[in-house]
Design a protein around this motif. Structure first.
Motif, PDB file in Angstrom:
ATOM      1  N   GLY A   3       0.822  -1.207   0.000  1.00  9.31           N
ATOM      2  CA  GLY A   3       0.000   0.000   0.000  1.00  9.31           C
ATOM      3  C   GLY A   3       0.853   1.251   0.000  1.00  9.31           C
ATOM      4  N   ASP A   4       0.167   2.393   0.249  1.00  5.01           N
ATOM      5  CA  ASP A   4       0.847   3.689   0.276  1.00  5.01           C
ATOM      6  C   ASP A   4       1.315   4.004   1.693  1.00  5.01           C
ATOM      7  OD1 ASP A   4       0.339   4.022  -2.404  1.00  5.01           O
ATOM      8  OD2 ASP A   4      -1.543   5.101  -2.083  1.00  5.01           O
ATOM      9  N   HIS A   5       2.540   4.495   1.798  1.00  6.30           N
ATOM     10  CA  HIS A   5       3.114   4.840   3.095  1.00  6.30           C
ATOM     11  C   HIS A   5       3.783   6.203   2.992  1.00  6.30           C
ATOM     12  CE1 HIS A   5       2.580   0.694   4.574  1.00  6.30           C
ATOM     13  NE2 HIS A   5       2.838   0.361   3.303  1.00  6.30           N
ATOM     14  N   THR A   6       3.541   7.066   3.998  1.00 10.17           N
ATOM     15  CA  THR A   6       4.178   8.380   4.048  1.00 10.17           C
ATOM     16  C   THR A   6       5.418   8.287   4.920  1.00 10.17           C
ATOM     17  OG1 THR A   6       2.066   9.516   3.765  1.00 10.17           O
ATOM     18  CG2 THR A   6       3.904  10.806   4.664  1.00 10.17           C
ATOM     19  N   VAL A   7       6.556   8.734   4.369  1.00  9.53           N
ATOM     20  CA  VAL A   7       7.826   8.662   5.071  1.00  9.53           C
ATOM     21  C   VAL A   7       8.398  10.091   5.196  1.00  9.53           C
ATOM     22  CG1 VAL A   7      10.163   7.757   5.048  1.00  9.53           C
ATOM     23  CG2 VAL A   7       8.265   6.357   4.186  1.00  9.53           C
ATOM     24  N   THR A   8       8.764  10.454   6.422  1.00 11.08           N
ATOM     25  CA  THR A   8       9.375  11.757   6.660  1.00 11.08           C
ATOM     26  C   THR A   8      10.813  11.559   7.116  1.00 11.08           C
ATOM     27  OG1 THR A   8       7.256  12.738   7.263  1.00 11.08           O
ATOM     28  CG2 THR A   8       9.251  13.909   7.962  1.00 11.08           C
ATOM     29  N   ILE A   9      11.720  12.246   6.450  1.00 13.18           N
ATOM     30  CA  ILE A   9      13.154  12.160   6.774  1.00 13.18           C
ATOM     31  C   ILE A   9      13.632  13.538   7.233  1.00 13.18           C
ATOM     32  CG2 ILE A   9      15.452  11.659   5.882  1.00 13.18           C
ATOM     33  CD1 ILE A   9      14.115   9.863   3.803  1.00 13.18           C
ATOM     34  N   THR A  10      14.282  13.589   8.378  1.00 11.84           N
ATOM     35  CA  THR A  10      14.841  14.842   8.916  1.00 11.84           C
ATOM     36  C   THR A  10      16.354  14.774   8.860  1.00 11.84           C
ATOM     37  OG1 THR A  10      12.959  15.072  10.417  1.00 11.84           O
ATOM     38  CG2 THR A  10      14.917  16.385  10.901  1.00 11.84           C
ATOM     39  N   ASP A  11      16.991  15.824   8.231  1.00 13.47           N
ATOM     40  CA  ASP A  11      18.450  15.812   8.146  1.00 13.47           C
ATOM     41  C   ASP A  11      19.064  16.528   9.342  1.00 13.47           C
ATOM     42  OD1 ASP A  11      18.190  18.504   7.704  1.00 13.47           O
ATOM     43  OD2 ASP A  11      18.699  18.418   5.561  1.00 13.47           O
ATOM     44  N   GLU A  12      20.383  16.706   9.286  1.00 16.77           N
ATOM     45  CA  GLU A  12      21.094  17.275  10.430  1.00 16.77           C
ATOM     46  C   GLU A  12      20.778  18.753  10.644  1.00 16.77           C
ATOM     47  OE1 GLU A  12      23.791  17.412   6.817  1.00 16.77           O
ATOM     48  OE2 GLU A  12      22.411  15.992   7.769  1.00 16.77           O
ATOM     49  N   ASN A  13      20.179  19.363   9.640  1.00 14.62           N
ATOM     50  CA  ASN A  13      19.798  20.770   9.770  1.00 14.62           C
ATOM     51  C   ASN A  13      18.322  20.928  10.140  1.00 14.62           C
ATOM     52  OD1 ASN A  13      22.400  21.754   8.991  1.00 14.62           O
ATOM     53  ND2 ASN A  13      21.877  21.267   6.854  1.00 14.62           N
ATOM     54  N   ASN A  14      17.715  19.788  10.569  1.00 16.01           N
ATOM     55  CA  ASN A  14      16.292  19.758  10.933  1.00 16.01           C
ATOM     56  C   ASN A  14      15.376  20.091   9.757  1.00 16.01           C
ATOM     57  OD1 ASN A  14      16.593  19.046  13.679  1.00 16.01           O
ATOM     58  ND2 ASN A  14      17.156  21.161  14.175  1.00 16.01           N
ATOM     59  N   CYS A  15      15.891  19.866   8.581  1.00 11.12           N
ATOM     60  CA  CYS A  15      15.033  19.985   7.397  1.00 11.12           C
ATOM     61  C   CYS A  15      14.316  18.655   7.173  1.00 11.12           C
ATOM     62  CB  CYS A  15      15.872  20.342   6.176  1.00 11.12           C
ATOM     63  SG  CYS A  15      16.652  21.960   6.262  1.00 11.12           S
ATOM     64  N   GLU A  16      13.044  18.746   6.855  1.00 12.20           N
ATOM     65  CA  GLU A  16      12.247  17.531   6.683  1.00 12.20           C
ATOM     66  C   GLU A  16      11.878  17.323   5.207  1.00 12.20           C
ATOM     67  OE1 GLU A  16       8.836  17.731   9.151  1.00 12.20           O
ATOM     68  OE2 GLU A  16       9.948  17.342  11.020  1.00 12.20           O
ATOM     69  N   ILE A  17      11.989  16.111   4.807  1.00 14.00           N
ATOM     70  CA  ILE A  17      11.529  15.703   3.472  1.00 14.00           C
ATOM     71  C   ILE A  17      10.458  14.631   3.673  1.00 14.00           C
ATOM     72  CG2 ILE A  17      12.166  14.670   1.270  1.00 14.00           C
ATOM     73  CD1 ILE A  17      14.998  15.645   1.738  1.00 14.00           C
ATOM     74  N   THR A  18       9.292  14.876   3.117  1.00 13.11           N
ATOM     75  CA  THR A  18       8.191  13.925   3.244  1.00 13.11           C
ATOM     76  C   THR A  18       7.881  13.338   1.867  1.00 13.11           C
ATOM     77  OG1 THR A  18       7.258  15.114   5.110  1.00 13.11           O
ATOM     78  CG2 THR A  18       5.800  13.592   3.941  1.00 13.11           C
ATOM     79  N   GLU A  19       7.860  12.021   1.778  1.00 14.55           N
ATOM     80  CA  GLU A  19       7.572  11.327   0.526  1.00 14.55           C
ATOM     81  C   GLU A  19       6.509  10.248   0.767  1.00 14.55           C
ATOM     82  OE1 GLU A  19       8.689  11.898  -2.432  1.00 14.55           O
ATOM     83  OE2 GLU A  19      10.366  13.278  -2.056  1.00 14.55           O
ATOM     84  N   THR A  20       5.730  10.021  -0.286  1.00 12.91           N
ATOM     85  CA  THR A  20       4.775   8.903  -0.241  1.00 12.91           C
ATOM     86  C   THR A  20       5.348   7.745  -1.047  1.00 12.91           C
ATOM     87  OG1 THR A  20       2.872  10.362  -0.026  1.00 12.91           O
ATOM     88  CG2 THR A  20       2.449   8.107  -0.804  1.00 12.91           C
ATOM     89  N   ILE A  21       5.491   6.631  -0.392  1.00 13.43           N
ATOM     90  CA  ILE A  21       6.051   5.431  -1.027  1.00 13.43           C
ATOM     91  C   ILE A  21       4.936   4.395  -1.199  1.00 13.43           C
ATOM     92  CG2 ILE A  21       7.712   3.552  -0.819  1.00 13.43           C
ATOM     93  CD1 ILE A  21       9.416   5.402   0.918  1.00 13.43           C
ATOM     94  N   THR A  22       4.803   3.884  -2.402  1.00 13.79           N
ATOM     95  CA  THR A  22       3.810   2.823  -2.678  1.00 13.79           C
ATOM     96  C   THR A  22       4.528   1.491  -2.794  1.00 13.79           C
ATOM     97  OG1 THR A  22       2.379   4.383  -3.856  1.00 13.79           O
ATOM     98  CG2 THR A  22       1.993   2.021  -4.216  1.00 13.79           C
ATOM     99  N   ILE A  23       4.142   0.577  -1.938  1.00 13.10           N
ATOM    100  CA  ILE A  23       4.720  -0.772  -1.961  1.00 13.10           C
ATOM    101  C   ILE A  23       3.762  -1.704  -2.714  1.00 13.10           C
ATOM    102  CG2 ILE A  23       5.486  -2.737  -0.589  1.00 13.10           C
ATOM    103  CD1 ILE A  23       6.222  -0.757   1.623  1.00 13.10           C
ATOM    104  N   ILE A  24       4.254  -2.296  -3.768  1.00 14.90           N
ATOM    105  CA  ILE A  24       3.444  -3.204  -4.594  1.00 14.90           C
ATOM    106  C   ILE A  24       4.037  -4.602  -4.528  1.00 14.90           C
ATOM    107  CG2 ILE A  24       2.634  -3.711  -6.932  1.00 14.90           C
ATOM    108  CD1 ILE A  24       2.857  -0.727  -7.542  1.00 14.90           C
TER     109      ILE A  24
END
Length: 267
Positions: A3-24
Protein backbone atom coordinates in the motif's frame (compact mmCIF):
# COMPACT_ATOMS: atom_id res chain seq x y z
CA UNK A 1 3.00 -3.92 4.21
CA UNK A 2 1.47 -3.43 0.75
CA UNK A 3 0.00 0.00 0.00
CA UNK A 4 0.85 3.69 0.28
CA UNK A 5 3.11 4.84 3.09
CA UNK A 6 4.18 8.38 4.05
CA UNK A 7 7.83 8.66 5.07
CA UNK A 8 9.38 11.76 6.66
CA UNK A 9 13.15 12.16 6.77
CA UNK A 10 14.84 14.84 8.92
CA UNK A 11 18.45 15.81 8.15
CA UNK A 12 21.09 17.27 10.43
CA UNK A 13 19.80 20.77 9.77
CA UNK A 14 16.29 19.76 10.93
CA UNK A 15 15.03 19.98 7.40
CA UNK A 16 12.25 17.53 6.68
CA UNK A 17 11.53 15.70 3.47
CA UNK A 18 8.19 13.93 3.24
CA UNK A 19 7.57 11.33 0.53
CA UNK A 20 4.77 8.90 -0.24
CA UNK A 21 6.05 5.43 -1.03
CA UNK A 22 3.81 2.82 -2.68
CA UNK A 23 4.72 -0.77 -1.96
CA UNK A 24 3.44 -3.20 -4.59
CA UNK A 25 3.60 -6.97 -4.33
CA UNK A 26 3.71 -8.65 -7.72
CA UNK A 27 1.33 -11.63 -7.67
CA UNK A 28 1.39 -13.23 -11.13
CA UNK A 29 -1.45 -15.71 -11.64
CA UNK A 30 -2.97 -17.17 -14.77
CA UNK A 31 -5.96 -19.35 -15.58
CA UNK A 32 -6.98 -21.25 -18.71
CA UNK A 33 -10.40 -22.56 -19.66
CA UNK A 34 -10.74 -25.10 -22.47
CA UNK A 35 -14.17 -25.51 -24.08
CA UNK A 36 -15.10 -28.03 -26.77
CA UNK A 37 -17.70 -27.65 -29.50
CA UNK A 38 -18.80 -30.70 -31.46
CA UNK A 39 -21.67 -31.28 -33.87
CA UNK A 40 -22.26 -34.74 -35.33
CA UNK A 41 -24.46 -33.24 -38.08
CA UNK A 42 -27.58 -34.88 -36.73
CA UNK A 43 -26.45 -38.48 -37.14
CA UNK A 44 -24.10 -40.57 -35.04
CA UNK A 45 -20.38 -39.81 -34.83
CA UNK A 46 -18.23 -40.48 -37.89
CA UNK A 47 -14.48 -40.61 -38.39
CA UNK A 48 -13.09 -37.23 -39.44
CA UNK A 49 -15.74 -35.05 -37.84
CA UNK A 50 -14.20 -32.10 -36.04
CA UNK A 51 -14.12 -30.96 -32.45
CA UNK A 52 -13.34 -27.25 -32.17
CA UNK A 53 -11.54 -26.20 -28.99
CA UNK A 54 -11.50 -22.66 -27.67
CA UNK A 55 -8.89 -21.77 -25.05
CA UNK A 56 -9.53 -18.75 -22.84
CA UNK A 57 -6.52 -17.27 -20.99
CA UNK A 58 -7.17 -14.80 -18.18
CA UNK A 59 -4.81 -12.87 -15.95
CA UNK A 60 -5.92 -13.66 -12.40
CA UNK A 61 -3.08 -11.74 -10.73
CA UNK A 62 -2.12 -8.10 -10.51
CA UNK A 63 0.70 -7.77 -13.01
CA UNK A 64 1.12 -8.19 -16.79
CA UNK A 65 2.18 -11.61 -18.04
CA UNK A 66 4.13 -12.94 -20.98
CA UNK A 67 2.69 -16.16 -22.44
CA UNK A 68 5.46 -18.70 -23.01
CA UNK A 69 3.54 -21.72 -24.27
CA UNK A 70 0.21 -23.54 -24.44
CA UNK A 71 0.72 -27.30 -24.46
CA UNK A 72 -1.99 -29.82 -25.34
CA UNK A 73 -0.90 -33.48 -25.47
CA UNK A 74 -3.83 -34.55 -27.68
CA UNK A 75 -2.23 -36.30 -30.66
CA UNK A 76 -3.70 -35.04 -33.92
CA UNK A 77 -4.72 -31.63 -32.61
CA UNK A 78 -3.96 -28.78 -35.00
CA UNK A 79 -1.67 -25.98 -33.90
CA UNK A 80 -3.14 -23.82 -31.16
CA UNK A 81 -3.47 -20.38 -32.76
CA UNK A 82 -4.20 -16.99 -31.24
CA UNK A 83 -7.58 -15.51 -32.12
CA UNK A 84 -8.40 -12.37 -30.17
CA UNK A 85 -8.07 -10.44 -26.89
CA UNK A 86 -4.68 -8.69 -26.89
CA UNK A 87 -4.56 -4.89 -27.10
CA UNK A 88 -1.42 -5.13 -29.18
CA UNK A 89 1.36 -5.12 -26.60
CA UNK A 90 1.81 -8.92 -26.42
CA UNK A 91 1.22 -8.82 -22.66
CA UNK A 92 -1.70 -10.54 -20.98
CA UNK A 93 -2.74 -7.69 -18.78
CA UNK A 94 -5.02 -7.72 -15.76
CA UNK A 95 -8.59 -7.90 -17.00
CA UNK A 96 -7.72 -9.21 -20.46
CA UNK A 97 -8.91 -12.53 -21.85
CA UNK A 98 -7.03 -14.01 -24.78
CA UNK A 99 -8.80 -16.57 -26.98
CA UNK A 100 -6.98 -19.32 -28.85
CA UNK A 101 -8.41 -22.01 -31.11
CA UNK A 102 -7.53 -25.51 -32.33
CA UNK A 103 -9.31 -28.31 -34.16
CA UNK A 104 -9.24 -32.08 -33.71
CA UNK A 105 -10.62 -34.71 -36.11
CA UNK A 106 -12.07 -37.70 -34.28
CA UNK A 107 -10.73 -41.20 -34.94
CA UNK A 108 -12.23 -44.68 -34.80
CA UNK A 109 -10.60 -45.23 -31.43
CA UNK A 110 -12.30 -42.08 -30.12
CA UNK A 111 -15.68 -43.36 -31.30
CA UNK A 112 -15.00 -46.78 -29.75
CA UNK A 113 -14.15 -44.99 -26.50
CA UNK A 114 -17.26 -42.83 -26.72
CA UNK A 115 -15.50 -39.62 -25.75
CA UNK A 116 -12.42 -37.48 -26.20
CA UNK A 117 -10.69 -36.50 -22.95
CA UNK A 118 -7.79 -34.09 -22.62
CA UNK A 119 -6.38 -31.16 -20.70
CA UNK A 120 -4.10 -28.28 -21.66
CA UNK A 121 -1.31 -26.52 -19.78
CA UNK A 122 -0.42 -22.83 -20.10
CA UNK A 123 3.01 -21.55 -19.10
CA UNK A 124 3.58 -17.85 -18.48
CA UNK A 125 6.08 -15.44 -16.93
CA UNK A 126 5.71 -12.44 -14.64
CA UNK A 127 7.62 -9.16 -14.98
CA UNK A 128 10.29 -10.27 -12.51
CA UNK A 129 10.84 -13.57 -14.29
CA UNK A 130 8.45 -15.58 -12.13
CA UNK A 131 7.41 -18.77 -13.95
CA UNK A 132 3.75 -19.73 -13.48
CA UNK A 133 1.42 -22.28 -15.07
CA UNK A 134 -2.13 -23.53 -14.95
CA UNK A 135 -4.01 -26.65 -16.01
CA UNK A 136 -7.27 -26.12 -17.85
CA UNK A 137 -10.86 -26.63 -16.76
CA UNK A 138 -13.87 -26.69 -19.12
CA UNK A 139 -15.57 -23.71 -17.45
CA UNK A 140 -14.02 -22.68 -14.12
CA UNK A 141 -10.91 -20.47 -13.87
CA UNK A 142 -10.43 -21.54 -10.25
CA UNK A 143 -10.32 -25.31 -10.86
CA UNK A 144 -8.48 -27.90 -12.95
CA UNK A 145 -10.25 -30.73 -14.78
CA UNK A 146 -10.27 -32.58 -18.09
CA UNK A 147 -12.38 -31.36 -20.98
CA UNK A 148 -14.62 -34.28 -21.98
CA UNK A 149 -16.39 -34.36 -25.35
CA UNK A 150 -19.02 -37.11 -25.58
CA UNK A 151 -19.38 -38.94 -28.90
CA UNK A 152 -22.37 -40.86 -30.24
CA UNK A 153 -22.02 -44.66 -30.49
CA UNK A 154 -24.15 -47.01 -32.59
CA UNK A 155 -23.04 -50.64 -32.10
CA UNK A 156 -24.79 -52.71 -34.76
CA UNK A 157 -24.44 -55.57 -37.23
CA UNK A 158 -26.64 -56.53 -40.18
CA UNK A 159 -27.00 -60.08 -41.50
CA UNK A 160 -28.44 -60.97 -44.89
CA UNK A 161 -28.81 -64.36 -46.53
CA UNK A 162 -29.57 -65.20 -50.16
CA UNK A 163 -30.02 -68.49 -52.02
CA UNK A 164 -27.52 -68.77 -54.84
CA UNK A 165 -28.60 -72.16 -56.26
CA UNK A 166 -30.74 -75.25 -55.57
CA UNK A 167 -34.17 -73.65 -55.19
CA UNK A 168 -36.74 -74.81 -55.91
CA UNK A 169 -35.65 -78.29 -54.94
CA UNK A 170 -37.26 -81.37 -56.49
CA UNK A 171 -35.64 -84.46 -55.05
CA UNK A 172 -34.02 -86.01 -52.03
CA UNK A 173 -30.38 -84.94 -51.63
CA UNK A 174 -30.78 -81.81 -53.73
CA UNK A 175 -28.48 -79.09 -52.35
CA UNK A 176 -29.48 -75.50 -51.60
CA UNK A 177 -26.52 -73.09 -51.55
CA UNK A 178 -26.53 -69.85 -49.59
CA UNK A 179 -24.43 -66.72 -49.30
CA UNK A 180 -24.56 -65.04 -45.91
CA UNK A 181 -23.21 -61.53 -45.39
CA UNK A 182 -22.42 -60.05 -41.98
CA UNK A 183 -21.92 -56.27 -42.10
CA UNK A 184 -20.80 -53.83 -39.45
CA UNK A 185 -23.41 -51.17 -40.19
CA UNK A 186 -22.81 -49.26 -36.95
CA UNK A 187 -19.94 -46.97 -36.04
CA UNK A 188 -17.94 -48.96 -33.48
CA UNK A 189 -15.54 -51.86 -33.94
CA UNK A 190 -16.98 -55.38 -33.51
CA UNK A 191 -14.83 -58.19 -32.15
CA UNK A 192 -15.30 -61.97 -32.34
CA UNK A 193 -17.80 -61.99 -35.22
CA UNK A 194 -19.54 -65.31 -35.83
CA UNK A 195 -22.23 -66.60 -38.18
CA UNK A 196 -24.29 -69.66 -37.34
CA UNK A 197 -26.98 -71.56 -39.25
CA UNK A 198 -28.33 -74.57 -37.34
CA UNK A 199 -29.94 -76.10 -40.43
CA UNK A 200 -26.88 -75.91 -42.66
CA UNK A 201 -25.01 -79.12 -43.33
CA UNK A 202 -21.90 -77.63 -41.71
CA UNK A 203 -21.06 -74.31 -40.08
CA UNK A 204 -21.08 -71.37 -42.53
CA UNK A 205 -17.65 -70.99 -44.13
CA UNK A 206 -15.95 -67.58 -44.22
CA UNK A 207 -14.95 -66.51 -47.74
CA UNK A 208 -13.92 -62.85 -47.81
CA UNK A 209 -14.41 -59.34 -46.44
CA UNK A 210 -11.80 -58.94 -43.71
CA UNK A 211 -9.94 -56.30 -45.69
CA UNK A 212 -6.99 -55.92 -43.31
CA UNK A 213 -7.01 -59.55 -42.12
CA UNK A 214 -7.13 -58.53 -38.46
CA UNK A 215 -10.02 -60.81 -37.50
CA UNK A 216 -12.05 -57.78 -36.48
CA UNK A 217 -15.30 -56.68 -38.14
CA UNK A 218 -14.40 -53.06 -38.69
CA UNK A 219 -16.92 -50.33 -39.40
CA UNK A 220 -18.21 -50.71 -42.96
CA UNK A 221 -16.76 -54.17 -43.52
CA UNK A 222 -19.02 -56.89 -44.94
CA UNK A 223 -17.88 -60.47 -44.41
CA UNK A 224 -19.13 -63.10 -46.84
CA UNK A 225 -19.89 -66.66 -45.77
CA UNK A 226 -21.26 -69.65 -47.68
CA UNK A 227 -23.42 -72.52 -46.44
CA UNK A 228 -25.50 -75.30 -47.86
CA UNK A 229 -28.39 -77.52 -46.91
CA UNK A 230 -29.04 -80.97 -48.34
CA UNK A 231 -32.73 -81.73 -48.84
CA UNK A 232 -34.15 -84.43 -46.60
CA UNK A 233 -37.29 -86.52 -46.86
CA UNK A 234 -38.86 -84.29 -44.21
CA UNK A 235 -38.26 -81.27 -46.43
CA UNK A 236 -39.95 -83.02 -49.36
CA UNK A 237 -42.88 -84.12 -47.19
CA UNK A 238 -43.31 -80.55 -45.91
CA UNK A 239 -43.11 -79.09 -49.38
CA UNK A 240 -40.85 -76.28 -48.22
CA UNK A 241 -37.71 -75.61 -46.24
CA UNK A 242 -36.98 -72.56 -44.08
CA UNK A 243 -34.00 -71.73 -41.94
CA UNK A 244 -32.47 -68.75 -40.17
CA UNK A 245 -28.86 -67.69 -39.94
CA UNK A 246 -27.62 -65.52 -37.08
CA UNK A 247 -24.69 -63.13 -36.87
CA UNK A 248 -23.16 -62.21 -33.53
CA UNK A 249 -20.30 -60.11 -32.25
CA UNK A 250 -19.10 -57.97 -29.39
CA UNK A 251 -18.78 -54.23 -29.94
CA UNK A 252 -16.05 -52.19 -28.29
CA UNK A 253 -17.78 -49.28 -26.53
CA UNK A 254 -15.10 -48.39 -23.98
CA UNK A 255 -12.08 -48.16 -26.28
CA UNK A 256 -10.06 -50.93 -24.65
CA UNK A 257 -9.58 -52.89 -27.87
CA UNK A 258 -11.95 -55.73 -26.98
CA UNK A 259 -15.65 -56.38 -27.15
CA UNK A 260 -17.98 -55.50 -24.32
CA UNK A 261 -21.42 -54.95 -25.87
CA UNK A 262 -23.22 -57.85 -27.62
CA UNK A 263 -24.60 -57.20 -31.10
CA UNK A 264 -26.70 -59.60 -33.16
CA UNK A 265 -28.91 -59.90 -36.22
CA UNK A 266 -30.56 -62.76 -38.09
CA UNK A 267 -32.15 -63.52 -41.44
Amino acid sequence: PIGDHTVTITDENNCEITETITIICHQPEIAIVKESFYNDSGDCSDIGENIVYLFGLTNEGNTPLTINSIIDPLVGLTSITYDTGDDGDNLLEVGETWIYEATYSITQNDIDTGEVINQVTVNAQGPLGQIIQDLSHPTDVNSDANTITTLCQDPSVLLSKVITSGSPYTALDDVINYEITLTNNGNVTVYNPTVTDPDADTAPLYQSGDTNTDGVLNVGEAWLYTAQHTITQADIDAGFFTNTATGNGSADTDGDGSGDTPVSDDD
